[in-house]
Design a protein around this motif. Structure first.
Motif, mmCIF file in Angstrom:
data_model
loop_
_atom_site.group_PDB
_atom_site.id
_atom_site.type_symbol
_atom_site.label_atom_id
_atom_site.label_comp_id
_atom_site.label_asym_id
_atom_site.label_seq_id
_atom_site.Cartn_x
_atom_site.Cartn_y
_atom_site.Cartn_z
ATOM 1 N N ARG A 5 0.836 -1.200 0.000
ATOM 2 C CA ARG A 5 0.000 0.000 0.000
ATOM 3 C C ARG A 5 0.873 1.253 0.000
ATOM 4 N N SER A 6 0.539 2.206 -0.852
ATOM 5 C CA SER A 6 1.284 3.469 -0.896
ATOM 6 C C SER A 6 0.390 4.667 -0.619
ATOM 7 N N SER A 7 -0.862 4.391 -0.213
ATOM 8 C CA SER A 7 -1.802 5.463 0.083
ATOM 9 C C SER A 7 -2.673 5.038 1.260
ATOM 10 N N ASP A 9 -5.842 6.495 4.107
ATOM 11 C CA ASP A 9 -6.824 7.535 4.410
ATOM 12 C C ASP A 9 -6.352 8.428 5.546
ATOM 13 N N THR A 194 -0.407 16.234 0.620
ATOM 14 C CA THR A 194 -0.727 15.158 -0.331
ATOM 15 C C THR A 194 0.062 13.889 -0.037
ATOM 16 N N HIS A 195 1.298 14.056 0.458
ATOM 17 C CA HIS A 195 2.153 12.906 0.745
ATOM 18 C C HIS A 195 2.992 13.176 1.996
ATOM 19 N N SER A 203 7.467 7.495 0.093
ATOM 20 C CA SER A 203 6.441 8.441 0.506
ATOM 21 C C SER A 203 5.089 7.746 0.435
ATOM 22 N N VAL A 204 4.158 8.255 1.240
ATOM 23 C CA VAL A 204 2.802 7.692 1.220
ATOM 24 C C VAL A 204 1.819 8.823 0.983
ATOM 25 N N ALA A 205 0.860 8.590 0.122
ATOM 26 C CA ALA A 205 -0.216 9.551 -0.086
ATOM 27 C C ALA A 205 -1.192 9.456 1.082
ATOM 28 N N CYS A 206 -1.900 10.540 1.353
ATOM 29 C CA CYS A 206 -2.720 10.574 2.561
ATOM 30 C C CYS A 206 -3.984 11.394 2.345
ATOM 31 N N GLY A 207 -5.034 10.986 3.063
ATOM 32 C CA GLY A 207 -6.242 11.782 3.110
ATOM 33 C C GLY A 207 -6.165 12.796 4.242
#
Length: 395
Positions: A5-7, A9, A194-195, A203-207
């Protein structure tokens, strides 16, 4: 680092007590079905404030919101299995109480005002004259004290270590992922994070992002261009045994001389700040050994004659995440970033406030605002508004 997983919530920076509480409250909420990542630079938590805490809870605050937070904290401790599940352990509270001492009228007036507030909110805090103090605690000297404030039954030391481990264990069972890394940057676009960039180069994308970085909170905030007035400050703790044990449990006594002390099982505990209480490096845990001999022990023996014959058994240094604005927590969204939430600046109160704050941050993420308890008086927006809410009862 985070599996496939790279994203996520929700990305929580800091996995100690506050970060774990947020993750657990989120994961258990039926209205949340998203993914959660907790980023922790040191999963051993050897130097985390959580590991160096004295693990206490008290009603004796001077601001309404802090008393309300403590009221829920007390309920949470007593009903932990109802919140966490029937298979959860009970959380023990050693309710020896706090005892605040005042040696002059301004300090006594502060105790009177605070006690009136606490009583209005249902707390059992009582004011004690010097004569009543002598009757209740005949092993102590009160020649320089004109008033005391004591709350037996609702204050004391609780098993914060078990609560913390249960937050983490149960969050993992509900799908919360953990990353052993350090957050090194926040990538921004359109007023949002955003990350989250990590020390391993990924890096991880984020809500949503939650800053639960304790004494390092200002570093994380700066990654988003936000100035956060939170700094690491040293606090010393000493464990000692007494040749002559006291006839009753010793409340956590907040002495006008600047130290505090209490029962600690069959031993005793004392603590204090440095002589000059200012910021320190987040990696600085060096002990000032002279402070025990020159400051703490003499003050103990002056207040409690039985403590003239004591033996130091252990000592350590911990860090407060000290909010220099007003010594109160900084919570929620900052006006400058609409998906970065703060849970910082507890100034020594983080462990006891974690149940209420973890629930509040989780509700803010899920519902867009405070639900169970209105934490808006502690909003991080007061930095921008220039509206401090000072908490005088800081040890």
């Amino acid at each position: 680092m985070t599996g496939e997983r790279s994203s996520f919530d929700v990305v929580i920076i800091g996995g100690a007590m506050i970060g774990s509480a947020v993750a657990w409250w989120l994961a258990r909420d039926r209205d949340f079905d998203g993914s959660i990542l907790v980023i922790e630079r040191d999963p051993s938590f050897e130097f985390a404030s959580t590991s160096h805490t004295n693990s206490c809870i008290r009603m004796q605050f001077g601001t309404k919101i802090n008393v309300a937070i403590s009221r829920f904290g007390l309920e949470f401790i007593g009903s932990f299995r109802e919140f966490a599940g029937e298979d959860a352990p009970e959380i023990h509270l050693d309710d020896f109480g706090y005892l605040y001492l005042a040696r002059d009228e301004p300090a006594a007036d502060r105790l009177r005002t605070a006690q009136a507030l606490q009583a209005r909110m249902g707390a059992g805090t009582k004011l004690l004259s010097s004569g009543q103090l002598r009757a209740a605690f005949p092993f102590m000297r009160f020649d320089d004290v004109i008033l005391g404030s004591h709350n037996p039954g609702e204050e004391g030391c609780f098993d914060g270590g078990t609560m913390f481990s249960e937050f983490r264990r149960r969050a993992r069972k509900m799908g919360v992922e953990e990353a052993r890394a350090e957050a090194t940057g926040l990538r921004m676009a359109g007023g949002r994070v955003t990350h989250v960039e990590l020390s391993d180069g990924s890096s991880v994308a984020c809500g949503h992002v939650v800053n639960a970085a304790g004494p390092r909170a200002a570093t994380v905030a700066a990654m988003a261009g936000i100035v956060l007035p939170v700094e690491p400050r040293k606090r010393y703790t000493f464990i000692f045994e007494a040749e002559d044990k006291l006839p009753r449990r010793l409340p956590l006594t907040v002495d006008p001389c600047g130290i505090h002390y209490r029962t600690d099982g069959g031993l005793y505990m004392a603590g204090c700040p440095p002589e000059t209480d200012g910021p320190c490096d987040a990696e600085d845990f060096e002990m000032d050994h002279a402070i025990w001999e020159e400051r703490v022990w003499p003050a103990l023996a002056e207040r409690i004659p039985a403590f003239e014959r004591i033996r130091l058994r252990n000592s350590w240094v911990g860090h407060y995440a000290y909010n220099t604005l007003d010594q109160n927590a900084l919570l929620g969204l900052h006006p400058g970033c609409d998906n970065l939430l703060f849970a910082n600046g507890f100034s020594g109160h983080g462990l006891q406030q974690a149940p209420a704050v973890g629930r509040g941050i989780a509700e803010h993420i899920i519902h867009g605002g405070w639900r169970s308890l209105d934490l808006s008086p502690l909003s991080v927006a007061r930095l921008v508004e220039g509206a401090p809410l000072t908490e005088a009862a800081v040890i």
